[in-house]
Write a protein that holds these residues in place. Structure first.
Motif, PDB file in Angstrom:
ATOM      1  N   VAL A 169      -0.939   8.658   3.498  1.00 17.47           N
ATOM      2  CA  VAL A 169      -0.139   7.430   3.511  1.00 17.47           C
ATOM      3  C   VAL A 169      -0.764   6.418   4.472  1.00 17.47           C
ATOM      4  N   ASP A 170      -0.837   5.154   4.040  1.00 19.01           N
ATOM      5  CA  ASP A 170      -1.418   4.092   4.866  1.00 19.01           C
ATOM      6  C   ASP A 170      -0.353   3.258   5.585  1.00 19.01           C
ATOM      7  N   ALA A 171       0.813   3.103   4.950  1.00 17.47           N
ATOM      8  CA  ALA A 171       1.854   2.253   5.547  1.00 17.47           C
ATOM      9  C   ALA A 171       3.224   2.776   5.173  1.00 17.47           C
ATOM     10  N   ILE A 172       4.146   2.692   6.118  1.00 16.58           N
ATOM     11  CA  ILE A 172       5.541   3.090   5.896  1.00 16.58           C
ATOM     12  C   ILE A 172       6.427   1.896   6.232  1.00 16.58           C
ATOM     13  N   LEU A 173       7.290   1.524   5.288  1.00 22.85           N
ATOM     14  CA  LEU A 173       8.211   0.419   5.493  1.00 22.85           C
ATOM     15  C   LEU A 173       9.614   0.960   5.717  1.00 22.85           C
ATOM     16  N   VAL A 174      10.246   0.538   6.811  1.00 16.36           N
ATOM     17  CA  VAL A 174      11.599   1.005   7.127  1.00 16.36           C
ATOM     18  C   VAL A 174      12.506  -0.186   7.410  1.00 16.36           C
ATOM     19  N   SER A 186       8.816   5.640  13.277  1.00 10.39           N
ATOM     20  CA  SER A 186       7.554   5.078  13.775  1.00 10.39           C
ATOM     21  C   SER A 186       6.922   5.976  14.838  1.00 10.39           C
ATOM     22  N   THR A 187       7.743   6.521  15.725  1.00  3.99           N
ATOM     23  CA  THR A 187       7.205   7.350  16.811  1.00  3.99           C
ATOM     24  C   THR A 187       6.595   8.636  16.273  1.00  3.99           C
ATOM     25  N   LEU A 188       7.325   9.336  15.395  1.00  3.39           N
ATOM     26  CA  LEU A 188       6.785  10.572  14.842  1.00  3.39           C
ATOM     27  C   LEU A 188       5.579  10.282  13.959  1.00  3.39           C
ATOM     28  N   ALA A 189       5.641   9.222  13.169  1.00  2.00           N
ATOM     29  CA  ALA A 189       4.512   8.881  12.289  1.00  2.00           C
ATOM     30  C   ALA A 189       3.245   8.627  13.105  1.00  2.00           C
ATOM     31  N   LYS A 190       3.386   7.916  14.213  1.00  2.00           N
ATOM     32  CA  LYS A 190       2.218   7.636  15.056  1.00  2.00           C
ATOM     33  C   LYS A 190       1.701   8.896  15.743  1.00  2.00           C
ATOM     34  N   LEU A 191       2.627   9.826  16.044  1.00  3.28           N
ATOM     35  CA  LEU A 191       2.197  11.101  16.626  1.00  3.28           C
ATOM     36  C   LEU A 191       1.400  11.916  15.609  1.00  3.28           C
ATOM     37  N   LEU A 192       1.796  11.830  14.346  1.00  2.00           N
ATOM     38  CA  LEU A 192       1.122  12.576  13.295  1.00  2.00           C
ATOM     39  C   LEU A 192      -0.176  11.908  12.854  1.00  2.00           C
ATOM     40  N   ASN A 193      -0.177  10.565  12.871  1.00  2.00           N
ATOM     41  CA  ASN A 193      -1.368   9.801  12.499  1.00  2.00           C
ATOM     42  C   ASN A 193      -1.310   8.434  13.165  1.00  2.00           C
ATOM     43  N   PRO A 194      -2.041   8.240  14.254  1.00  2.00           N
ATOM     44  CA  PRO A 194      -1.980   6.961  14.988  1.00  2.00           C
ATOM     45  C   PRO A 194      -2.411   5.751  14.164  1.00  2.00           C
ATOM     46  N   GLU A 197       0.229   2.443   9.432  1.00  3.83           N
ATOM     47  CA  GLU A 197       0.907   1.194   9.784  1.00  3.83           C
ATOM     48  C   GLU A 197       2.407   1.357   9.544  1.00  3.83           C
ATOM     49  N   ILE A 198       3.199   0.983  10.539  1.00  2.34           N
ATOM     50  CA  ILE A 198       4.657   1.032  10.417  1.00  2.34           C
ATOM     51  C   ILE A 198       5.176  -0.404  10.378  1.00  2.34           C
ATOM     52  N   ILE A 199       5.883  -0.721   9.315  1.00  9.08           N
ATOM     53  CA  ILE A 199       6.394  -2.071   9.117  1.00  9.08           C
ATOM     54  C   ILE A 199       7.916  -2.030   9.103  1.00  9.08           C
ATOM     55  N   GLY A 200       8.524  -2.752  10.017  1.00  8.59           N
ATOM     56  CA  GLY A 200       9.974  -2.879  10.028  1.00  8.59           C
ATOM     57  C   GLY A 200      10.382  -4.057   9.159  1.00  8.59           C
ATOM     58  N   VAL A 201      11.513  -3.927   8.470  1.00  5.26           N
ATOM     59  CA  VAL A 201      11.976  -4.994   7.591  1.00  5.26           C
ATOM     60  C   VAL A 201      13.421  -5.345   7.942  1.00  5.26           C
ATOM     61  N   GLU A 202      13.645  -6.642   8.189  1.00  4.55           N
ATOM     62  CA  GLU A 202      14.978  -7.129   8.542  1.00  4.55           C
ATOM     63  C   GLU A 202      15.391  -8.267   7.627  1.00  4.55           C
ATOM     64  N   ASN A 294      -1.851   3.140   0.106  1.00  2.00           N
ATOM     65  CA  ASN A 294      -0.728   4.024  -0.207  1.00  2.00           C
ATOM     66  C   ASN A 294       0.452   3.628   0.672  1.00  2.00           C
ATOM     67  N   VAL A 295       1.504   3.145   0.044  1.00  3.79           N
ATOM     68  CA  VAL A 295       2.636   2.571   0.780  1.00  3.79           C
ATOM     69  C   VAL A 295       3.918   3.316   0.435  1.00  3.79           C
ATOM     70  N   VAL A 296       4.710   3.618   1.457  1.00  3.32           N
ATOM     71  CA  VAL A 296       6.008   4.271   1.256  1.00  3.32           C
ATOM     72  C   VAL A 296       7.119   3.340   1.720  1.00  3.32           C
ATOM     73  N   SER A 297       8.075   3.098   0.828  1.00  2.00           N
ATOM     74  CA  SER A 297       9.266   2.331   1.183  1.00  2.00           C
ATOM     75  C   SER A 297      10.434   3.299   1.342  1.00  2.00           C
TER      76      SER A 297
END
Length: 406
Positions: A169-174, A186-194, A197-202, A294-297
């Motif tokens: 996975v290249d990016a996760i959108l939350v 974001s914290t666990l994802a960065k621990l697993l793979n620094p 990319e973690i993208i927050g959506v508001e 590869n993007v996960v929403s």
């Protein structure tokens, strides 16, 4: 603190409790944004949202005295249901304060899980104020819906499952409301793979985390106005904020109108109901600014009442030109309506609703107002039908479609 050890502990506690929500590949969304898009359907979770993860893990860490006092929290709906479900499983009493604007389905589901529900205030912050007061006055154990690191640890277990299903996975959108989900994932994802990319959506009308990140500290918005009630938060959590600040790479804000489009996309293409907060990472796919990834929403929840659903469907169809109404003045003589009908039939316009009013004025040459609501294939087809009417001498004017179901 959010550590790899704490995430492992949460994963262990939640094994056998959670409903599996494996990633779903979306050919349609992938084509639209130029990336390989996968959906993490937490709307299919046991309580209809990811919040069960944090609530269940939080209760598992409480001591006997804290449980015996009973729990209290404030929630716009999904945390309420998650905590009520987890409290019932642990045989602990729970009181939930919910905004008066909370969709009925969320209120009723929370009651069905055995919790006492109190409706108070228009937004989450109002409900939270009362819940904190009750915790102090009634000596209840307060479980914050997002500003709690134990809770965020439980929410973060989503990242384990994403990497298990999609290691590259290249990016996760939350979606972001108060920040608990974003902090955990974001914290666990960065621990697993620094490098992920973690993208927050508001939502644009309640972008409190974006404002806080820009200010460098937690700020409070004067209002939180959005149809995404699950993330209508004026003040993000100060405990989770540093983790969001460190691990979320950027924030994308979404207008409410884009959520209407996203609702139709998910319902028609994937046959799923996803609430507006959970649609934020879907709407944001058009704003990524790159292709070939590869993007996960993360679809955070699906607890939406049928009235809201029907409204979204109606507005979405109108917005896409698949439903529209036009008005035209006709001479008051036989055959006028037939002439319009022939044009509509020749252009494949499907009539949903028709109003033929002979009493608009006393001029019989233009004394009949005809209002027709049509089903079309989209904006181009709509333009074709209106153009055909005008070419035949009918001054067709687009009108307010209103409630086309009535």
């Amino acid at each position: 603190m959010l550590t790899l050890e704490s995430f492992k502990a949460a994963r262990s506690v939640l094994q056998g409790v959670l409903r599996p929500t494996p990633l779903i590949y979306s050919p349609y969304l992938s084509k639209n944004c130029g990336n390989s898009v996968y959906l993490k359907p937490e709307n299919m979770q046991a309580t209809g949202a990811y919040k069960l993860r944090g609530a269940y893990y939080k209760i598992s860490t409480l001591n006997s005295e804290e449980k015996d006092r009973g729990l209290v929290t404030a929630s716009a709906g999904n945390h309420a249901q998650g905590l009520a479900y987890a409290a019932q499983a642990a045989m602990v009493e729970a009181t939930i304060v919910m905004p008066t604007t909370t969709p009925l389905v969320k209120v009723n589901n929370t009651k069905d899980y055995g919790a006492r529900v109190i409706l108070h205030g228009e937004v989450f912050d109002d409900a939270a104020e009362l819940a904190a007061k009750m915790a102090e006055e009634e000596w209840l154990t307060y479980v914050h819906p997002f500003n709690d690191l134990t809770l965020a640890t439980g929410q973060g277990t989503i990242a384990y499952e994403i990497f298990q299903d999609l290691p590259d996975v290249d990016a996760i959108l939350v979606p972001i409301g108060g920040g608990g989900l974003a902090a955990g994932v974001s914290t666990l994802a960065k621990l697993l793979n620094p490098h992920v990319e973690i993208i927050g959506v508001e939502p644009t009308g309640a972008a409190s985390m974006k404002a806080s990140l820009e200010a460098g500290h937690v700020v409070t918005l004067p209002t939180a106005s959005t149809i995404a009630d699950g993330v209508a938060v004026k003040t993000p959590g100060d405990l989770v904020f540093p983790y969001v600040q460190k691990n979320v790479d950027r924030i994308i804000t979404i207008d409410d109108s884009e959520l209407v489009d996203a609702f139709l996309d998910i319902m028609e293409r994937h046959k799923m109901v996803v609430e507006n907060a959970g649609l934020l990472p879907v709407a944001a796919l058009r704003h990524l600014g790159y292709e070939g990834k590869n993007v996960v929403s993360v679809l955070s929840g699906g607890n939406m009442d049928v009235i809201t659903m029907s409204s979204l469907v109606q507005h979405g169809l109108i917005q896409r030109g698949r439903i529209f109404t036009f008005a035209v003045q006709l001479p008051d003589r036989p055959g006028s309506l037939l002439a319009v009908s022939r044009i509509l039939a020749a252009n494949n316009g499907n009539v949903i609703k028709l109003e033929h009013n002979q009493f608009v004025n006393i001029n019989r040459q233009s004394g009949v107002e005809l209002r027709v609501t049509l089903e079309a294939f989209g904006l181009d087809h709509k333009a074709q039908i209106l153009s055909a009417l005008r070419e035949e001498g009918f001054h067709a004017v687009e009108a307010d479609t209103g409630d086309f179901y009535n």
